[in-house]
Scaffold this motif. Structure first.
Motif, short mmCIF file in Angstrom:
data_model
loop_
_atom_site.label_atom_id
_atom_site.label_comp_id
_atom_site.label_asym_id
_atom_site.label_seq_id
_atom_site.Cartn_x
_atom_site.Cartn_y
_atom_site.Cartn_z
N PHE A 106 -9.11 1.74 -1.11
CA PHE A 106 -8.02 2.68 -1.33
C PHE A 106 -6.85 2.00 -2.04
CE2 PHE A 106 -5.46 6.36 -0.52
CZ PHE A 106 -6.37 7.37 -0.21
N PHE A 107 -6.25 2.73 -3.00
CA PHE A 107 -5.11 2.30 -3.81
C PHE A 107 -5.48 1.32 -4.92
CE2 PHE A 107 -2.72 3.23 0.26
CZ PHE A 107 -2.10 4.37 -0.19
N LEU A 108 -6.73 0.83 -4.96
CA LEU A 108 -7.13 -0.08 -6.03
C LEU A 108 -7.31 0.68 -7.34
CD1 LEU A 108 -9.69 -2.41 -4.19
CD2 LEU A 108 -7.24 -2.79 -4.60
N THR A 109 -7.07 0.00 -8.45
CA THR A 109 -7.12 0.65 -9.76
C THR A 109 -7.99 -0.16 -10.73
OG1 THR A 109 -5.14 -0.54 -10.53
CG2 THR A 109 -4.80 1.60 -9.45
N HIS A 110 -8.38 0.52 -11.81
CA HIS A 110 -9.12 -0.13 -12.89
C HIS A 110 -8.89 0.66 -14.16
CE1 HIS A 110 -12.40 2.88 -13.37
NE2 HIS A 110 -12.14 3.15 -12.10
N GLY A 111 -8.95 -0.01 -15.29
CA GLY A 111 -8.88 0.67 -16.59
C GLY A 111 -7.63 1.50 -16.77
N MET A 167 2.20 11.52 0.85
CA MET A 167 3.53 11.50 1.45
C MET A 167 4.25 10.20 1.13
SD MET A 167 2.44 12.95 5.22
CE MET A 167 0.75 12.36 5.18
N LYS A 168 5.56 10.22 1.23
CA LYS A 168 6.33 8.99 1.10
C LYS A 168 7.39 8.94 2.20
CE LYS A 168 9.96 10.38 -2.18
NZ LYS A 168 10.59 10.07 -3.47
N TYR A 169 7.76 7.73 2.57
CA TYR A 169 8.80 7.54 3.58
C TYR A 169 9.64 6.34 3.20
CZ TYR A 169 5.88 3.75 5.51
OH TYR A 169 5.15 2.61 5.66
N ASN A 170 10.76 6.17 3.89
CA ASN A 170 11.67 5.06 3.59
C ASN A 170 11.32 3.87 4.48
OD1 ASN A 170 12.50 6.89 5.61
ND2 ASN A 170 14.53 5.98 5.69
N GLY A 177 5.17 -2.02 12.75
CA GLY A 177 4.76 -0.63 12.94
C GLY A 177 3.57 -0.28 12.08
N SER A 178 2.66 0.53 12.61
CA SER A 178 1.49 0.95 11.86
C SER A 178 1.24 2.43 12.11
CB SER A 178 0.26 0.13 12.28
OG SER A 178 0.02 0.26 13.67
N TRP A 179 0.74 3.12 11.06
CA TRP A 179 0.51 4.55 11.11
C TRP A 179 -0.89 4.86 11.62
CZ3 TRP A 179 4.32 8.05 10.14
CH2 TRP A 179 5.47 7.58 9.50
N ASP A 180 -1.03 6.03 12.23
CA ASP A 180 -2.34 6.48 12.70
C ASP A 180 -2.40 8.01 12.59
OD1 ASP A 180 -4.89 6.38 13.69
OD2 ASP A 180 -4.31 5.98 15.77
N ALA A 201 -4.70 6.47 4.75
CA ALA A 201 -4.44 5.19 4.10
C ALA A 201 -2.94 5.04 3.90
CB ALA A 201 -5.17 5.09 2.77
N VAL A 202 -2.42 3.84 4.12
CA VAL A 202 -0.98 3.60 4.04
C VAL A 202 -0.70 2.36 3.22
CG1 VAL A 202 1.14 3.20 5.37
CG2 VAL A 202 -0.67 4.64 6.33
N ASP A 203 0.22 2.47 2.28
CA ASP A 203 0.77 1.32 1.56
C ASP A 203 2.16 1.08 2.13
OD1 ASP A 203 1.89 -0.52 -0.15
OD2 ASP A 203 1.15 0.42 -1.99
N GLU A 204 2.28 0.18 3.11
CA GLU A 204 3.53 0.00 3.83
C GLU A 204 4.64 -0.55 2.94
OE1 GLU A 204 2.69 -2.32 7.28
OE2 GLU A 204 1.45 -0.77 8.22
N SER A 205 4.30 -1.40 1.99
CA SER A 205 5.32 -1.98 1.12
C SER A 205 5.96 -0.93 0.22
CB SER A 205 4.73 -3.10 0.27
OG SER A 205 3.70 -2.60 -0.58
N ALA A 206 5.18 0.07 -0.18
CA ALA A 206 5.69 1.12 -1.07
C ALA A 206 6.12 2.37 -0.31
CB ALA A 206 4.63 1.49 -2.10
N GLY A 207 5.86 2.42 1.01
CA GLY A 207 6.21 3.61 1.78
C GLY A 207 5.36 4.81 1.39
N LYS A 208 4.07 4.60 1.17
CA LYS A 208 3.17 5.68 0.77
C LYS A 208 2.13 5.94 1.86
CE LYS A 208 1.47 5.79 -3.33
NZ LYS A 208 0.76 5.39 -4.58
N ILE A 209 1.92 7.22 2.16
CA ILE A 209 0.90 7.64 3.12
C ILE A 209 0.01 8.65 2.42
CG2 ILE A 209 0.43 8.69 5.36
CD1 ILE A 209 3.33 8.08 6.12
#
Length: 367
Positions: A106-111, A167-170, A177-180, A201-209
């Motif tokens: 999740f969140f990985l990219t290519h091309g 979703m996004k959060y601040n 803390g971890s999301w579930d 899936a959560v990207d904690e550094s970017a505040g993305k859920i």
């Protein structure tokens, strides 16, 4: 001679198809092949769930481009082959493709990234998605729970098959803390609990859920109600004794079994996070009213505690200009929004009192 020529043409056609299929590259988890693994890929996997076809040569879940091998018999709308949904390459679209391969990549990219399509709807005309906090003022170390509701009695969801919510959060003030997410037992979209899968899936550094829920049996359902609980336990906050956790639903895509988009309306919410000492000190919580609400840009704010400061933002965190006069010891003040912002008619008003912070939603109707 004509028959032999026809045979040569047909043979060449299928040879071309075979060459095309083997020349295609699959990145495990990027089911729609748009350059990123996200919740939309879960919807694609849900459409193809239970299908089978040729195994991928040397297929694996590793994040690397892999030759697709032979094409499967089915395609998604638009022509993409079902082989892309076989994320681990074992010849079957199943649970591990979603809950292992897509989750791990999740969140990985290519091309080159091709933006996903979403189906945000118009309030009052489409089913809403609502995040409803079970408690709007909690202490660090406690679970923060948000009920996730889809549709309502006035606007139920028709022909539901799957939904992907971004979703996004601040995150800046959160330490640990971890999301579930927990699905509602016997939820309306899958009462038997046998025909659905979800992925958080959560990207904690970017505040993305990102949360995706999909049925897996190629049948749709109609209804509305609670679909699950989103939760987090925040260990500590960075600044001061109190701050506000804001969550905004940015984008949604909801689909039927034929991958037609279904309109749906996003929501936002907040929870005030305090340290235990602050909760103990604030025995008498501030009682704040905003009138009228909805209003036309002019509001009267009344509190049972002295108002010291006001802050006004839209749901993206952008500051909204306003006028207000706050005198020492004031329990009441008037607020006027300076300007009209048709793209943002729902605001968050932070009222700072002598003891705590209260956040109110302000709705501005058309002027």
């Amino acid at each position: 001679m004509l028959r032999n020529t026809t045979r040569l043409i047909i043979s060449g056609f299928f040879l071309s198809l075979s060459f095309m299929s083997t020349a295609q590259i699959i990145w495990p988890g990027d089911v729609n092949n748009n350059g990123v693994v996200n919740g939309i890929d879960v919807l694609f996997a849900g459409i193809a769930y239970g299908s089978d076809g040729p195994e991928r040569p040397d297929g694996s879940s590793d994040w690397e481009g892999q030759p697709a091998g032979d094409s499967w018999s089915d395609n998604f709308p638009g022509g993409l082959n079902f082989a892309y949904a076989d994320c681990d390459g074992n010849g079957e679209v199943e649970e591990d493709d979603i809950e292992v391969t897509i989750k791990n990549n999740f969140f990985l990219t290519h091309g080159t990234l091709v933006p996903d399509e979403y189906s945000n709807g118009i309030p009052g005309q489409a089913p809403p998605v609502r995040l409803m906090p079970q408690n709007t003022n909690v202490s660090t170390g406690q679970s923060i729970l948000f009920d996730l509701w889809l549709g309502d009695e006035e606007h139920p969801v028709q022909d539901f098959y799957g939904i992907a919510i971004s979703m996004k959060y601040n995150p800046d003030f959160i330490l640990g803390g971890s999301w579930d997410f927990d699905e509602t037992n016997n939820a309306w979209f899958d009462p038997s609990e046998d025909h659905s899968r979800y992925l958080l899936a959560v990207d904690e550094s970017a505040g993305k859920i990102e949360l995706a829920i999909t049925r897996t049996d190629q049948h749709t359902t109609t209804g509305s109600g609670k679909v699950g609980e989103l939760s987090i336990v925040i260990e500590d906050i960075v600044f001061g004794l109190q701050d506000t956790l804001n969550i905004q639903i940015e984008n949604i895509r909801m689909i039927d079994k034929d991958f037609n988009n279904l309109s749906v309306v996003p929501d936002s919410t907040f929870v005030i996070i305090s340290t235990p000492n602050q909760i103990e000190e604030t025995v008498q919580q501030a009682e704040v009213t905003v009138f009228p609400n909805p209003g036309n840009g002019h509001y009267q704010i009344t509190s049972n505690q002295t108002i010291t400061r006001l802050e006004l933002t839209d749901l993206t965190g952008r500051s909204i200009p306003f006028s207000a006069t706050i005198q020492p010891g004031n329990l009441k003040t008037n607020l006027t929004i300076n300007g009209y912002y048709p793209e943002s008619q729902l605001y968050l008003l932070k009222i700072v009192t002598e003891k705590e912070i209260i956040v109110k939603r302000i709705i501005q109707s058309d002027k």
